[in-house]
Design a protein around this motif. Structure first.
Motif, PDB file in Angstrom:
ATOM      1  N   CYS A 131     -44.649  27.699  95.269  1.00  0.00           N
ATOM      2  CA  CYS A 131     -44.954  27.512  96.565  1.00  0.00           C
ATOM      3  C   CYS A 131     -46.107  26.339  96.800  1.00  0.00           C
ATOM      4  N   TRP A 132     -46.686  26.072  95.573  1.00  0.00           N
ATOM      5  CA  TRP A 132     -47.674  24.970  95.710  1.00  0.00           C
ATOM      6  C   TRP A 132     -46.884  23.696  95.208  1.00  0.00           C
ATOM      7  N   SER A 133     -45.984  23.791  94.229  1.00  0.00           N
ATOM      8  CA  SER A 133     -45.290  22.730  93.442  1.00  0.00           C
ATOM      9  C   SER A 133     -44.255  22.291  94.459  1.00  0.00           C
ATOM     10  N   SER A 134     -43.648  23.153  95.008  1.00  0.00           N
ATOM     11  CA  SER A 134     -42.331  22.728  95.645  1.00  0.00           C
ATOM     12  C   SER A 134     -42.997  22.034  97.090  1.00  0.00           C
ATOM     13  N   ARG A 135     -43.948  22.330  97.546  1.00  0.00           N
ATOM     14  CA  ARG A 135     -44.375  21.360  98.577  1.00  0.00           C
ATOM     15  C   ARG A 135     -44.352  19.843  98.237  1.00  0.00           C
ATOM     16  N   GLN A 136     -44.966  19.673  97.134  1.00  0.00           N
ATOM     17  CA  GLN A 136     -44.796  18.208  96.577  1.00  0.00           C
ATOM     18  C   GLN A 136     -43.533  17.518  96.512  1.00  0.00           C
ATOM     19  N   CYS A 137     -42.747  18.604  96.073  1.00  0.00           N
ATOM     20  CA  CYS A 137     -41.182  17.964  95.974  1.00  0.00           C
ATOM     21  C   CYS A 137     -40.707  17.443  97.358  1.00  0.00           C
ATOM     22  N   TYR A 138     -41.068  18.222  98.408  1.00  0.00           N
ATOM     23  CA  TYR A 138     -40.961  17.870  99.778  1.00  0.00           C
ATOM     24  C   TYR A 138     -41.316  16.420 100.040  1.00  0.00           C
ATOM     25  N   ILE A 139     -42.519  16.208  99.633  1.00  0.00           N
ATOM     26  CA  ILE A 139     -42.893  14.764  99.813  1.00  0.00           C
ATOM     27  C   ILE A 139     -42.034  13.703  99.051  1.00  0.00           C
ATOM     28  N   ALA A 140     -41.531  13.992  97.748  1.00  0.00           N
ATOM     29  CA  ALA A 140     -40.757  12.975  97.195  1.00  0.00           C
ATOM     30  C   ALA A 140     -39.583  12.922  98.045  1.00  0.00           C
ATOM     31  N   ALA A 141     -39.077  13.959  98.504  1.00  0.00           N
ATOM     32  CA  ALA A 141     -37.578  14.175  99.155  1.00  0.00           C
ATOM     33  C   ALA A 141     -37.849  13.349 100.289  1.00  0.00           C
ATOM     34  N   ALA A 142     -38.957  13.261 101.236  1.00  0.00           N
ATOM     35  CA  ALA A 142     -39.230  12.512 102.308  1.00  0.00           C
ATOM     36  C   ALA A 142     -39.107  11.205 101.972  1.00  0.00           C
ATOM     37  N   ASN A 143     -39.932  10.752 100.759  1.00  0.00           N
ATOM     38  CA  ASN A 143     -39.957   9.322 100.608  1.00  0.00           C
ATOM     39  C   ASN A 143     -38.188   8.845 100.085  1.00  0.00           C
ATOM     40  N   MET A 144     -37.612   9.756  99.681  1.00  0.00           N
ATOM     41  CA  MET A 144     -36.300   9.338  99.124  1.00  0.00           C
ATOM     42  C   MET A 144     -35.452   9.170 100.354  1.00  0.00           C
ATOM     43  N   MET A 145     -35.583   9.893 101.591  1.00  0.00           N
ATOM     44  CA  MET A 145     -34.982   9.858 102.720  1.00  0.00           C
ATOM     45  C   MET A 145     -34.902   8.668 103.440  1.00  0.00           C
ATOM     46  N   THR A 146     -36.435   8.319 103.793  1.00  0.00           N
ATOM     47  CA  THR A 146     -36.643   7.143 104.408  1.00  0.00           C
ATOM     48  C   THR A 146     -36.457   5.957 103.841  1.00  0.00           C
ATOM     49  N   GLY A 147     -36.663   5.945 102.543  1.00  0.00           N
ATOM     50  CA  GLY A 147     -36.307   5.028 101.631  1.00  0.00           C
ATOM     51  C   GLY A 147     -34.882   4.477 101.527  1.00  0.00           C
ATOM     52  N   ALA A 148     -33.893   5.509 101.568  1.00  0.00           N
ATOM     53  CA  ALA A 148     -32.433   5.637 101.554  1.00  0.00           C
ATOM     54  C   ALA A 148     -32.171   4.918 103.179  1.00  0.00           C
ATOM     55  N   ALA A 149     -32.860   5.286 104.152  1.00  0.00           N
ATOM     56  CA  ALA A 149     -32.600   4.841 105.371  1.00  0.00           C
ATOM     57  C   ALA A 149     -32.670   3.595 105.471  1.00  0.00           C
ATOM     58  N   MET A 150     -33.842   2.962 104.817  1.00  0.00           N
ATOM     59  CA  MET A 150     -34.004   1.685 104.722  1.00  0.00           C
ATOM     60  C   MET A 150     -33.197   0.803 104.056  1.00  0.00           C
ATOM     61  N   MET A 151     -32.276   1.429 103.411  1.00  0.00           N
ATOM     62  CA  MET A 151     -31.180   0.720 102.673  1.00  0.00           C
ATOM     63  C   MET A 151     -29.910   0.811 103.523  1.00  0.00           C
ATOM     64  N   GLY A 152     -30.111   1.524 104.612  1.00  0.00           N
ATOM     65  CA  GLY A 152     -28.628   2.102 105.378  1.00  0.00           C
ATOM     66  C   GLY A 152     -27.945   3.170 104.722  1.00  0.00           C
ATOM     67  N   ILE A 153     -28.820   3.894 103.998  1.00  0.00           N
ATOM     68  CA  ILE A 153     -28.119   5.105 103.372  1.00  0.00           C
ATOM     69  C   ILE A 153     -28.486   6.252 104.190  1.00  0.00           C
ATOM     70  N   ASP A 154     -27.485   7.156 104.256  1.00  0.00           N
ATOM     71  CA  ASP A 154     -27.698   8.445 105.035  1.00  0.00           C
ATOM     72  C   ASP A 154     -28.083   9.619 104.299  1.00  0.00           C
ATOM     73  N   SER A 155     -28.657  10.695 104.828  1.00  0.00           N
ATOM     74  CA  SER A 155     -29.319  11.647 103.808  1.00  0.00           C
ATOM     75  C   SER A 155     -29.151  13.033 104.862  1.00  0.00           C
ATOM     76  N   CYS A 156     -29.166  14.216 104.110  1.00  0.00           N
ATOM     77  CA  CYS A 156     -29.587  15.460 104.731  1.00  0.00           C
ATOM     78  C   CYS A 156     -30.326  16.360 103.874  1.00  0.00           C
ATOM     79  N   PRO A 157     -31.271  16.729 104.193  1.00  0.00           N
ATOM     80  CA  PRO A 157     -32.247  17.790 103.398  1.00  0.00           C
ATOM     81  C   PRO A 157     -31.480  19.043 103.696  1.00  0.00           C
ATOM     82  N   ILE A 158     -31.524  19.727 102.599  1.00  0.00           N
ATOM     83  CA  ILE A 158     -30.781  21.038 102.562  1.00  0.00           C
ATOM     84  C   ILE A 158     -31.498  22.314 101.958  1.00  0.00           C
ATOM     85  N   GLU A 159     -32.000  23.280 102.857  1.00  0.00           N
ATOM     86  CA  GLU A 159     -32.692  24.312 102.428  1.00  0.00           C
ATOM     87  C   GLU A 159     -31.885  25.544 102.773  1.00  0.00           C
ATOM     88  N   GLY A 160     -30.497  25.241 103.147  1.00  0.00           N
ATOM     89  CA  GLY A 160     -29.509  26.599 103.627  1.00  0.00           C
ATOM     90  C   GLY A 160     -28.880  26.721 102.172  1.00  0.00           C
TER      91      GLY A 160
END
Ligand SMILES: Cc1cc2nc3c(=O)[nH]c(=O)nc-3n(C[C@H](O)[C@H](O)[C@H](O)COP(=O)(O)O)c2cc1C
Length: 207
Positions: A131-160
């Motif tokens: 529970c503790w460590s996965s929260r930090q993985c979400y921070i990495a995911a957020a940076n990856m998605m915003t960074g990708a958007a800066m390069m014109g690359i799309d993304s979708c986070p999936i918890e389903g």
């Protein structure tokens, strides 16, 4: 810079369908992974591990375990973010190695170990290490998605997804690491819908 960031924040959306004809260049995917790697983590434990899936056959096997979401098979690169668990336990070799990387006198490092061990023991006894460590993985995911958007690359986070079934398929040993989140990367086929967000006044308070 501020403008570029806010533009990326608006550009990023949870892309539901990717263009199967467009593949992300390897160098750009490396950059996205680097955004994850450089993310902050509690005690600097870097608990994320990234599995990049490009193989259409494997994506096809994963799709039914991800609520049959079309992002899984249409994306260019599917990134499974695993979170390490057992290595974070108090007193572990891994935590020793990670804390010992700092350029500090030995007694400071020893004191740091004690603080970490108390903290991790508390996490273990309360919410659990995943529970503790996965929260930090979400921070990495957020940076990856915003960074990708800066390069014109799309993304979708999936918890389903069906976590245990995917872990079994990929032979992820849950005693050692667990699946935290999936992020699909690729290029949109149609324009993003308008952003829907609460106004700042509703979510911010000043005291
Ligand atoms: C942790 C997390 C899990 C999500 N899981 C899914 C998912 O399984 N499938 C999906 O289509 N969208 C998923 N989303 C996307 C959200 O529905 C979306 O971010 C939200 O509705 C806001 O829309 P926007 O990202 O396009 O601005 C997830 C988002 C987050 C942050």
């Amino acid at each position: 810079m501020k403008n570029a960031f806010i533009r990326a924040m608006h550009y990023r959306h949870a892309c539901k369908l990717f263009d199967t004809e467009k593949e992300i260049r390897k160098s750009e995917m490396q950059a996205i992974l680097e955004f994850g790697r450089l993310s902050p983590s509690s005690f600097g434990m870097e608990p994320w591990r990234f599995v990049v899936i490009k193989d259409p056959e494997l994506k096809g096997k994963l799709q039914p375990l991800c609520w049959n979401q079309p992002q899984i098979t249409t994306c260019s690169d599917l990134v499974l973010i695993k979170s390490i668990v057992a290595p974070l336990a108090p007193g572990s070799d891994y935590s020793r190695k990670m804390l010992g990387r700092r350029d500090l006198p030995q007694e400071k490092i020893e004191a740091y170990h004690r603080i970490y061990d108390d903290f991790a023991a508390h996490k273990l006894a309360t919410e659990g290490l995943f529970c503790w460590s996965s929260r930090q993985c979400y921070i990495a995911a957020a940076n990856m998605m915003t960074g990708a958007a800066m390069m014109g690359i799309d993304s979708c986070p999936i918890e389903g997804f069906e976590k245990e079934k995917i872990e079994a398929l990929l032979q992820i040993d849950p005693a050692h690491e667990e699946l935290a989140l999936i992020v699909a990367f690729g290029y949109r086929v149609k324009e993003a819908p308008e952003k829907i967000r609460l106004p700042l006044e509703e979510i911010v308070e000043y005291r």
